[in-house]
Design a protein around this motif. Structure first.
Motif, PDB file in Angstrom:
ATOM      1  N   VAL A 144       0.810  -1.254  -0.052  1.00 11.59           N
ATOM      2  CA  VAL A 144       0.167  -0.176  -0.094  1.00 11.59           C
ATOM      3  C   VAL A 144       0.951   1.314   0.081  1.00 11.59           C
ATOM      4  N   ALA A 145       1.766   1.378   0.895  1.00 15.76           N
ATOM      5  CA  ALA A 145       2.953   2.345   0.940  1.00 15.76           C
ATOM      6  C   ALA A 145       3.619   2.803  -0.467  1.00 15.76           C
ATOM      7  N   ARG A 146       3.909   1.574  -1.387  1.00 13.83           N
ATOM      8  CA  ARG A 146       4.486   1.955  -2.442  1.00 13.83           C
ATOM      9  C   ARG A 146       3.454   2.292  -3.583  1.00 13.83           C
ATOM     10  N   LEU A 147       2.256   1.510  -3.422  1.00 11.91           N
ATOM     11  CA  LEU A 147       1.216   1.925  -4.337  1.00 11.91           C
ATOM     12  C   LEU A 147       0.756   3.626  -4.230  1.00 11.91           C
ATOM     13  N   TYR A 148       0.955   3.989  -3.047  1.00 11.64           N
ATOM     14  CA  TYR A 148       0.302   5.283  -2.901  1.00 11.64           C
ATOM     15  C   TYR A 148       1.334   6.302  -3.329  1.00 11.64           C
ATOM     16  N   PHE A 149       2.622   6.067  -3.067  1.00 11.75           N
ATOM     17  CA  PHE A 149       3.577   6.769  -3.918  1.00 11.75           C
ATOM     18  C   PHE A 149       3.664   6.955  -5.254  1.00 11.75           C
ATOM     19  N   ASN A 150       3.464   5.584  -5.902  1.00  9.09           N
ATOM     20  CA  ASN A 150       3.282   5.557  -7.467  1.00  9.09           C
ATOM     21  C   ASN A 150       1.985   6.315  -7.971  1.00  9.09           C
ATOM     22  N   ASN A 151       0.989   6.276  -7.149  1.00 11.20           N
ATOM     23  CA  ASN A 151      -0.272   7.072  -7.715  1.00 11.20           C
ATOM     24  C   ASN A 151      -0.040   8.635  -7.356  1.00 11.20           C
ATOM     25  N   MET A 152       0.675   9.100  -6.486  1.00  8.76           N
ATOM     26  CA  MET A 152       0.802  10.301  -6.158  1.00  8.76           C
ATOM     27  C   MET A 152       1.514  10.942  -7.418  1.00  8.76           C
ATOM     28  N   VAL A 153       2.506  10.079  -7.913  1.00 14.47           N
ATOM     29  CA  VAL A 153       3.327  10.578  -9.010  1.00 14.47           C
ATOM     30  C   VAL A 153       2.573  10.599 -10.284  1.00 14.47           C
ATOM     31  N   CYS A 154       1.592   9.598 -10.379  1.00  9.87           N
ATOM     32  CA  CYS A 154       0.810   9.534 -11.475  1.00  9.87           C
ATOM     33  C   CYS A 154      -0.160  10.668 -11.688  1.00  9.87           C
ATOM     34  N   LEU A 155      -0.664  11.231 -10.706  1.00  9.43           N
ATOM     35  CA  LEU A 155      -1.514  12.282 -10.386  1.00  9.43           C
ATOM     36  C   LEU A 155      -0.907  13.437 -11.301  1.00  9.43           C
ATOM     37  N   LYS A 156       0.317  13.500 -11.112  1.00 16.23           N
ATOM     38  CA  LYS A 156       0.981  14.835 -11.579  1.00 16.23           C
ATOM     39  C   LYS A 156       1.187  14.872 -13.145  1.00 16.23           C
ATOM     40  N   ASP A 157       0.854  13.570 -13.649  1.00 15.72           N
ATOM     41  CA  ASP A 157       1.224  13.337 -15.139  1.00 15.72           C
ATOM     42  C   ASP A 157       0.005  14.144 -16.191  1.00 15.72           C
ATOM     43  N   GLN A 158       0.382  15.198 -16.538  1.00 16.94           N
ATOM     44  CA  GLN A 158      -0.668  16.193 -17.325  1.00 16.94           C
ATOM     45  C   GLN A 158      -1.086  15.147 -18.500  1.00 16.94           C
ATOM     46  N   SER A 159      -0.563  14.207 -18.958  1.00 12.66           N
ATOM     47  CA  SER A 159      -1.030  13.466 -20.135  1.00 12.66           C
ATOM     48  C   SER A 159      -2.129  12.672 -19.683  1.00 12.66           C
ATOM     49  N   ILE A 160      -2.254  12.202 -18.455  1.00 11.69           N
ATOM     50  CA  ILE A 160      -3.431  11.578 -17.830  1.00 11.69           C
ATOM     51  C   ILE A 160      -4.440  12.411 -17.220  1.00 11.69           C
ATOM     52  N   PHE A 161      -3.741  13.340 -16.551  1.00 16.57           N
ATOM     53  CA  PHE A 161      -4.906  14.314 -15.833  1.00 16.57           C
ATOM     54  C   PHE A 161      -4.639  15.879 -16.136  1.00 16.57           C
ATOM     55  N   PRO A 162      -5.041  16.268 -17.400  1.00 19.35           N
ATOM     56  CA  PRO A 162      -4.871  17.774 -18.422  1.00 19.35           C
ATOM     57  C   PRO A 162      -5.347  18.554 -17.209  1.00 19.35           C
ATOM     58  N   PRO A 163      -4.475  19.696 -16.997  1.00 17.61           N
ATOM     59  CA  PRO A 163      -4.741  20.513 -15.741  1.00 17.61           C
ATOM     60  C   PRO A 163      -6.067  21.341 -16.119  1.00 17.61           C
ATOM     61  N   GLN A 164      -6.420  21.424 -17.427  1.00 15.60           N
ATOM     62  CA  GLN A 164      -7.390  22.522 -17.789  1.00 15.60           C
ATOM     63  C   GLN A 164      -8.556  21.544 -17.328  1.00 15.60           C
ATOM     64  N   LYS A 165      -8.753  20.287 -17.088  1.00 17.84           N
ATOM     65  CA  LYS A 165      -9.767  19.327 -16.708  1.00 17.84           C
ATOM     66  C   LYS A 165      -9.750  19.079 -15.090  1.00 17.84           C
ATOM     67  N   PHE A 166      -8.586  18.765 -14.871  1.00 21.28           N
ATOM     68  CA  PHE A 166      -8.357  18.561 -13.229  1.00 21.28           C
ATOM     69  C   PHE A 166      -7.541  19.277 -12.512  1.00 21.28           C
TER      70      PHE A 166
END
Length: 200
Positions: A144-166
């Motif tokens: 869970v600790a490693r998954l938490y870190f990986n997901n936090m990094v993923c949130l900052k990927d603008q190709s997945i979460f474009p800032p104009q939408k999220f």
């Protein structure tokens, strides 16, 4: 002077972005010559490295201070989120994404430090939550600790979460809710719902 340059640069980089801020911009903002900056930093890359390291160390110290308070583990998660968002200026310039794109070597070094810091912090939080019967005792802490870190990094990927939408604030709040509801015991869910009610 070196510390003043780092302080002003980090403020400008976090507000405007690592790419768009030039050495001229920093010199003009500080009322000094560009030559003065080059006396302390060989080039912009060295300045970016120094500022990114300084920001990381400041955040790491702040997280240690929050963890030392021994707050309710659920409250601690949100307190750390608030602290980090404040120090990263709500990530309006997407600092980590820009680092990854324009300064990949600095990003890679920083990511390793962030991983070590977050793994330790989240692991302790999970263990305390289990001990206080707020998190389920069946969760695999290291996973869970490693998954938490990986997901936090993923949130900052603008190709997945474009800032104009999220917005980053919305992403962080939604992810923390998702994370906690996945690991909370019944007692923990009551605590989480109470916490959310108190924040409204």
């Amino acid at each position: 002077m070196k510390e003043k340059i780092i302080l002003k640069s980090s403020d400008m980089f976090l507000n405007l972005g690592f790419k768009s801020v030039t050495m001229d911009d920093i010199a003009n903002e500080m009322g000094i010559s560009k030559k003065t900056i080059y006396q302390h930093f060989q080039n912009k890359t060295k300045l970016v490295e120094a500022t990114a390291t300084q920001v990381f160390e400041n955040i790491a110290c702040g997280i240690d201070d929050i963890c030392a308070l021994n707050k309710n583990p659920i409250e601690e998660v949100y307190e750390i989120k608030r602290f980090v968002m404040h120090h990263l200026k709500d990530e309006k310039s997407s600092p980590q994404y820009q680092l990854q794109k324009y300064y990949p070597k600095i990003y890679a070094t920083l990511k390793r430090k962030q991983f070590d810091k977050m793994l330790s912090c989240v692991t302790q939080n999970l263990k305390r939550g289990i001990a206080q019967n707020l998190y389920r005792d069946s969760i695999a802490v290291d996973f869970v600790a490693r998954l938490y870190f990986n997901n936090m990094v993923c949130l900052k990927d603008q190709s997945i979460f474009p800032p104009q939408k999220f917005s980053m604030l919305m992403l962080m709040n939604n992810y923390l809710e998702y994370h906690l509801r996945g690991i909370c015991s019944n007692k923990g869910l009551e605590t989480l719902n109470q916490y959310n009610t108190n924040q409204i």
